[in-house]
Motif scaffolding. Structure first.
Motif, PDB file in Angstrom:
ATOM      1  N   VAL A  49       0.843  -1.197   0.000  1.00  0.00           N
ATOM      2  CA  VAL A  49       0.000   0.000   0.000  1.00  0.00           C
ATOM      3  C   VAL A  49       0.882   1.251   0.000  1.00  0.00           C
ATOM      4  O   VAL A  49       0.602   2.223  -0.719  1.00  0.00           O
ATOM      5  CB  VAL A  49      -0.973  -0.006   1.197  1.00  0.00           C
ATOM      6  N   GLY A  50       1.943   1.252   0.765  1.00  0.00           N
ATOM      7  CA  GLY A  50       2.864   2.394   0.813  1.00  0.00           C
ATOM      8  C   GLY A  50       3.523   2.639  -0.535  1.00  0.00           C
ATOM      9  O   GLY A  50       3.633   3.777  -0.990  1.00  0.00           O
ATOM     10  N   LEU A  51       3.979   1.576  -1.196  1.00  0.00           N
ATOM     11  CA  LEU A  51       4.598   1.703  -2.513  1.00  0.00           C
ATOM     12  C   LEU A  51       3.582   2.201  -3.547  1.00  0.00           C
ATOM     13  O   LEU A  51       3.897   3.057  -4.383  1.00  0.00           O
ATOM     14  CB  LEU A  51       5.194   0.367  -2.967  1.00  0.00           C
ATOM     15  N   LEU A  52       2.379   1.675  -3.500  1.00  0.00           N
ATOM     16  CA  LEU A  52       1.338   2.097  -4.425  1.00  0.00           C
ATOM     17  C   LEU A  52       0.991   3.575  -4.217  1.00  0.00           C
ATOM     18  O   LEU A  52       0.841   4.331  -5.184  1.00  0.00           O
ATOM     19  CB  LEU A  52       0.091   1.220  -4.249  1.00  0.00           C
ATOM     20  N   ALA A  53       0.898   4.008  -2.987  1.00  0.00           N
ATOM     21  CA  ALA A  53       0.608   5.414  -2.685  1.00  0.00           C
ATOM     22  C   ALA A  53       1.748   6.308  -3.168  1.00  0.00           C
ATOM     23  O   ALA A  53       1.505   7.385  -3.730  1.00  0.00           O
ATOM     24  CB  ALA A  53       0.378   5.595  -1.189  1.00  0.00           C
ATOM     25  N   THR A  54       2.989   5.864  -2.992  1.00  0.00           N
ATOM     26  CA  THR A  54       4.154   6.633  -3.452  1.00  0.00           C
ATOM     27  C   THR A  54       4.154   6.754  -4.969  1.00  0.00           C
ATOM     28  O   THR A  54       4.407   7.828  -5.516  1.00  0.00           O
ATOM     29  CB  THR A  54       5.455   5.970  -2.959  1.00  0.00           C
ATOM     30  N   LEU A  55       3.869   5.661  -5.658  1.00  0.00           N
ATOM     31  CA  LEU A  55       3.821   5.682  -7.125  1.00  0.00           C
ATOM     32  C   LEU A  55       2.710   6.605  -7.631  1.00  0.00           C
ATOM     33  O   LEU A  55       2.899   7.357  -8.589  1.00  0.00           O
ATOM     34  CB  LEU A  55       3.627   4.276  -7.681  1.00  0.00           C
ATOM     35  N   CYS A  56       1.548   6.561  -6.992  1.00  0.00           N
ATOM     36  CA  CYS A  56       0.437   7.435  -7.384  1.00  0.00           C
ATOM     37  C   CYS A  56       0.798   8.901  -7.169  1.00  0.00           C
ATOM     38  O   CYS A  56       0.531   9.756  -8.032  1.00  0.00           O
ATOM     39  CB  CYS A  56      -0.826   7.088  -6.609  1.00  0.00           C
ATOM     40  N   LEU A  57       1.412   9.216  -6.041  1.00  0.00           N
ATOM     41  CA  LEU A  57       1.829  10.584  -5.751  1.00  0.00           C
ATOM     42  C   LEU A  57       2.886  11.058  -6.758  1.00  0.00           C
ATOM     43  O   LEU A  57       2.808  12.180  -7.273  1.00  0.00           O
ATOM     44  CB  LEU A  57       2.356  10.686  -4.318  1.00  0.00           C
ATOM     45  N   ALA A  58       3.847  10.182  -7.072  1.00  0.00           N
ATOM     46  CA  ALA A  58       4.883  10.534  -8.054  1.00  0.00           C
ATOM     47  C   ALA A  58       4.269  10.784  -9.428  1.00  0.00           C
ATOM     48  O   ALA A  58       4.665  11.719 -10.139  1.00  0.00           O
ATOM     49  CB  ALA A  58       5.936   9.428  -8.130  1.00  0.00           C
TER      50      ALA A  58
END
Length: 187
Positions: A11-20
């Protein structure tokens, strides 16, 4: 109930990718608003509006505008049709000359050369539809001798006059002809 560390990491990686991705899209979309130097703005640094201003010779990395031909001499004139029609007049003693009209975004609107004009002298009038209807009420004497370019919008842009330099010994006479070219109002 506790979330597994693997799920939390995903979930953290997915949120980071979406923000990027969101930041990347916003930066790309903001580039046109943050670029301060357009071709129209660059032309303004070489002299006053409604006058042909000689551009410096083309040298690698020092071009006044992108994609200028080094075998040509260039003069540019900024104008706004809101200030009235623009009359372009020039006599350039070379085997080939051309003029291009560009809008403020740098997009080509019209192009003409001595071969398509069928004359060695450039005599061209650029005006809006409204200005043409007013001009027809009291036309200038030489209206039938002019190439008339009518546009629907009150165009802000620039004209780029180009003259081929057949030999370096002709550069001074071509410079004088480009400097003598006019880009002004109807008299």
């Amino acid at each position: 109930m506790t979330l597994s560390s693997r799920f939390s990491l995903s979930v953290g990686l997915l949120a980071t990718l979406c923000l990027a991705a969101i930041i990347h899209i916003l930066v790309v979309l903001s580039i046109p608003h943050n670029v301060l130097h357009s071709a129209y703005d660059n032309i303004g640094t070489y002299g006053p509006d409604r006058q042909f201003n000689l551009l410096p010779d083309v040298r690698p990395g020092e071009e006044a505008l992108p994609d200028l031909d080094p075998a040509m001499k260039h003069a540019a004139c900024r104008f706004q049709l809101a200030d009235g029609p623009v009359l372009f007049d020039a006599s350039i003693p070379v085997p080939f000359w051309s003029i291009g009209l560009f809008n403020a975004a740098g997009e080509a609107v019209y192009s003409l050369n001595n071969r398509t004009a069928g004359a060695e002298r450039l005599s061209m009038l650029v005006l809006t539809t409204e200005q043409l209807s007013i001009l027809r009420e009291n036309p200038p004497e030489n209206l039938e001798d002019l190439i008339v370019i009518e546009t629907e919008e009150a165009l802000s842009g620039f004209a780029l006059l180009r003259a081929y330099v057949p030999h370096p010994t002709r550069e001074d006479s071509i410079d004088r002809a480009l400097e003598a070219a006019s880009c002004g109002s109807i008299r």
